[in-house]
Structures are given as structure tokens and as C-alpha cells.
Write a protein that holds these residues in place. Structure first.
Motif, PDB file in Angstrom:
ATOM      1  N   ARG A 117     -22.860   1.018   7.558  1.00 27.31           N
ATOM      2  CA  ARG A 117     -21.926   1.465   8.594  1.00 27.31           C
ATOM      3  C   ARG A 117     -20.526   0.893   8.377  1.00 27.31           C
ATOM      4  O   ARG A 117     -19.741   0.807   9.307  1.00 27.31           O
ATOM      5  N   VAL A 118     -20.215   0.490   7.159  1.00 28.58           N
ATOM      6  CA  VAL A 118     -18.899  -0.075   6.843  1.00 28.58           C
ATOM      7  C   VAL A 118     -18.232   0.764   5.759  1.00 28.58           C
ATOM      8  O   VAL A 118     -18.843   1.065   4.734  1.00 28.58           O
ATOM      9  N   LEU A 119     -16.970   1.140   6.012  1.00 25.56           N
ATOM     10  CA  LEU A 119     -16.193   1.921   5.055  1.00 25.56           C
ATOM     11  C   LEU A 119     -15.057   1.068   4.520  1.00 25.56           C
ATOM     12  O   LEU A 119     -14.416   0.332   5.276  1.00 25.56           O
ATOM     13  N   VAL A 120     -14.800   1.182   3.234  1.00 31.05           N
ATOM     14  CA  VAL A 120     -13.646   0.546   2.613  1.00 31.05           C
ATOM     15  C   VAL A 120     -12.655   1.664   2.313  1.00 31.05           C
ATOM     16  O   VAL A 120     -12.980   2.609   1.588  1.00 31.05           O
ATOM     17  N   VAL A 121     -11.451   1.559   2.894  1.00 33.14           N
ATOM     18  CA  VAL A 121     -10.465   2.645   2.825  1.00 33.14           C
ATOM     19  C   VAL A 121      -9.201   2.139   2.138  1.00 33.14           C
ATOM     20  O   VAL A 121      -8.713   1.041   2.432  1.00 33.14           O
ATOM     21  N   PHE A 122      -8.650   2.959   1.226  1.00 31.15           N
ATOM     22  CA  PHE A 122      -7.439   2.603   0.487  1.00 31.15           C
ATOM     23  C   PHE A 122      -6.439   3.741   0.552  1.00 31.15           C
ATOM     24  O   PHE A 122      -6.804   4.914   0.431  1.00 31.15           O
ATOM     25  N   LYS A 123      -5.183   3.370   0.755  1.00 32.60           N
ATOM     26  CA  LYS A 123      -4.092   4.338   0.658  1.00 32.60           C
ATOM     27  C   LYS A 123      -2.847   3.576   0.219  1.00 32.60           C
ATOM     28  O   LYS A 123      -2.462   2.585   0.850  1.00 32.60           O
ATOM     29  N   PRO A 124      -2.202   4.011  -0.872  1.00 35.96           N
ATOM     30  CA  PRO A 124      -0.979   3.333  -1.301  1.00 35.96           C
ATOM     31  C   PRO A 124       0.105   3.434  -0.232  1.00 35.96           C
ATOM     32  O   PRO A 124       0.271   4.477   0.394  1.00 35.96           O
ATOM     33  N   SER A 125       0.813   2.353  -0.023  1.00 38.50           N
ATOM     34  CA  SER A 125       1.874   2.316   0.976  1.00 38.50           C
ATOM     35  C   SER A 125       3.099   3.080   0.472  1.00 38.50           C
ATOM     36  O   SER A 125       3.396   3.084  -0.719  1.00 38.50           O
ATOM     37  N   SER A 126       3.807   3.682   1.387  1.00 39.46           N
ATOM     38  CA  SER A 126       5.033   4.384   1.000  1.00 39.46           C
ATOM     39  C   SER A 126       6.227   3.436   0.948  1.00 39.46           C
ATOM     40  O   SER A 126       7.244   3.750   0.356  1.00 39.46           O
ATOM     41  N   LYS A 127       6.081   2.255   1.552  1.00 38.19           N
ATOM     42  CA  LYS A 127       7.157   1.263   1.544  1.00 38.19           C
ATOM     43  C   LYS A 127       6.928   0.278   0.403  1.00 38.19           C
ATOM     44  O   LYS A 127       5.850  -0.267   0.238  1.00 38.19           O
ATOM     45  N   GLU A 128       7.970   0.049  -0.355  1.00 32.23           N
ATOM     46  CA  GLU A 128       7.839  -0.770  -1.561  1.00 32.23           C
ATOM     47  C   GLU A 128       7.442  -2.212  -1.277  1.00 32.23           C
ATOM     48  O   GLU A 128       6.709  -2.820  -2.046  1.00 32.23           O
ATOM     49  N   LYS A 129       7.864  -2.755  -0.151  1.00 33.58           N
ATOM     50  CA  LYS A 129       7.558  -4.163   0.129  1.00 33.58           C
ATOM     51  C   LYS A 129       6.082  -4.404   0.418  1.00 33.58           C
ATOM     52  O   LYS A 129       5.619  -5.525   0.330  1.00 33.58           O
ATOM     53  N   TYR A 130       5.314  -3.358   0.738  1.00 33.38           N
ATOM     54  CA  TYR A 130       3.882  -3.487   1.009  1.00 33.38           C
ATOM     55  C   TYR A 130       3.022  -3.076  -0.184  1.00 33.38           C
ATOM     56  O   TYR A 130       1.807  -3.136  -0.106  1.00 33.38           O
ATOM     57  N   GLN A 131       3.623  -2.668  -1.285  1.00 34.17           N
ATOM     58  CA  GLN A 131       2.871  -2.115  -2.407  1.00 34.17           C
ATOM     59  C   GLN A 131       2.383  -3.205  -3.366  1.00 34.17           C
ATOM     60  O   GLN A 131       2.739  -3.231  -4.529  1.00 34.17           O
TER      61      GLN A 131
ATOM     62  N   ALA B 181      -2.210   0.870   9.911  1.00 33.71           N
ATOM     63  CA  ALA B 181      -2.715  -0.339   9.254  1.00 33.71           C
ATOM     64  C   ALA B 181      -2.737  -0.157   7.736  1.00 33.71           C
ATOM     65  O   ALA B 181      -2.423  -1.097   6.989  1.00 33.71           O
ATOM     66  N   LEU B 182      -3.097   1.038   7.273  1.00 33.97           N
ATOM     67  CA  LEU B 182      -3.106   1.300   5.835  1.00 33.97           C
ATOM     68  C   LEU B 182      -1.701   1.239   5.245  1.00 33.97           C
ATOM     69  O   LEU B 182      -1.530   0.850   4.089  1.00 33.97           O
ATOM     70  N   GLU B 183      -0.711   1.614   6.028  1.00 33.32           N
ATOM     71  CA  GLU B 183       0.674   1.557   5.553  1.00 33.32           C
ATOM     72  C   GLU B 183       1.084   0.120   5.230  1.00 33.32           C
ATOM     73  O   GLU B 183       1.794  -0.125   4.274  1.00 33.32           O
ATOM     74  N   LYS B 184       0.599  -0.827   6.021  1.00 34.56           N
ATOM     75  CA  LYS B 184       0.981  -2.226   5.810  1.00 34.56           C
ATOM     76  C   LYS B 184       0.026  -2.986   4.901  1.00 34.56           C
ATOM     77  O   LYS B 184       0.437  -3.893   4.192  1.00 34.56           O
ATOM     78  N   ARG B 185      -1.268  -2.642   4.930  1.00 33.79           N
ATOM     79  CA  ARG B 185      -2.250  -3.430   4.186  1.00 33.79           C
ATOM     80  C   ARG B 185      -2.771  -2.744   2.932  1.00 33.79           C
ATOM     81  O   ARG B 185      -3.263  -3.409   2.037  1.00 33.79           O
ATOM     82  N   GLU B 186      -2.744  -1.436   2.888  1.00 28.25           N
ATOM     83  CA  GLU B 186      -3.224  -0.599   1.786  1.00 28.25           C
ATOM     84  C   GLU B 186      -4.747  -0.572   1.646  1.00 28.25           C
ATOM     85  O   GLU B 186      -5.302   0.428   1.235  1.00 28.25           O
ATOM     86  N   LEU B 187      -5.436  -1.652   1.973  1.00 27.06           N
ATOM     87  CA  LEU B 187      -6.888  -1.708   1.831  1.00 27.06           C
ATOM     88  C   LEU B 187      -7.478  -2.334   3.088  1.00 27.06           C
ATOM     89  O   LEU B 187      -7.128  -3.464   3.434  1.00 27.06           O
ATOM     90  N   ILE B 188      -8.343  -1.586   3.782  1.00 24.42           N
ATOM     91  CA  ILE B 188      -8.955  -2.099   5.011  1.00 24.42           C
ATOM     92  C   ILE B 188     -10.431  -1.732   5.049  1.00 24.42           C
ATOM     93  O   ILE B 188     -10.885  -0.883   4.290  1.00 24.42           O
ATOM     94  N   LYS B 189     -11.136  -2.403   5.944  1.00 26.17           N
ATOM     95  CA  LYS B 189     -12.528  -2.059   6.218  1.00 26.17           C
ATOM     96  C   LYS B 189     -12.620  -1.532   7.643  1.00 26.17           C
ATOM     97  O   LYS B 189     -11.963  -2.043   8.545  1.00 26.17           O
TER      98      LYS B 189
END
Length: 103
Positions: free
Chosen positions: A80-94, A40-48
Motif C-alpha cells: 500500500r506504499v507508492l514511490v512517486v518521482f517527478k523532476p522539478s521545474s525549478k532549478e534550485k530543487y533539481q 510536494a513533488l515540485e520541491k522534493r522530486e521523490l516522495i512516498k
């Protein structure tokens, strides 16, 4: 990617309107959940991610495990809620990671 204060503030503002897309329950944080969060992080970059009442997991422990396993940044932990971020490796999702780098 180590985030600075302004970058975290920007990501927190973007995450404000998001609903948690993952819920960790009595099954706890297992390999399958970690894999799904990573995808999910690969496609959205930012999730809860939210921890349900019936879980034995502690939010800070889950944050630490996610940072180690997925190599992501936990931007914020509120209750009890975490906000998580990871930059996508695919350019179209960045979308977000491009804005974060400019800050």
C-alpha cells in the motif's frame, strides 16, 4: 520523462529511507490531495504515498491516476506504499533529476 530500469533502481534506493509524507484514507484520492502531492513533488522530486487500511482505493489505480493527472512516474508500488518521482521545474530543487539524467 520515461524512466529506464537503472534510473528506477537508483530512485528506489534513494526512496528506501524516506517516510511516506501523504496518507490516503477514507476520503480517497481527491483533487485536493492530488494538488498537494503535485506541490510536494515540485520541491522534493521523490516522495512516498501510503494508503491507509480504511481506504477503498487500490494502489495500482492510485498510481495510474497520479501518472495521468500529475504527469509523474510511479517508480515502485509495494503493498500500500507508492514511490512517486517527478523532476522539478525549478532549478534550485533539481537535485535528484540531475543525477537521474546522468544514469
Amino acid at each position: 520523462m520515461e524512466l529506464r530500469g537503472k534510473q528506477k533502481r537508483f530512485l528506489r534506493s534513494k526512496a528506501h529511507d524516506l517516510n511516506p509524507i501523504f496518507q490516503i484514507g477514507k476520503g480517497g484520492l481527491n483533487a485536493a490531495v492530488i494538488t498537494q502531492i503535485e506541490e510536494a513533488l515540485e520541491k522534493r522530486e521523490l516522495i512516498k504515498v501510503s494508503l491507509l487500511q480504511n481506504t477503498d482505493e487500490v494502489a495500482e489505480d492510485v498510481a495510474r491516476v497520479l501518472e495521468q493527472e500529475i504527469n509523474c512516474d510511479v517508480v515502485q508500488v509495494i503493498g500500500r506504499v507508492l514511490v512517486v518521482f517527478k523532476p522539478s521545474s525549478k532549478e534550485k530543487y533539481q537535485r535528484l533529476s540531475y543525477d537521474v539524467r546522468k544514469i
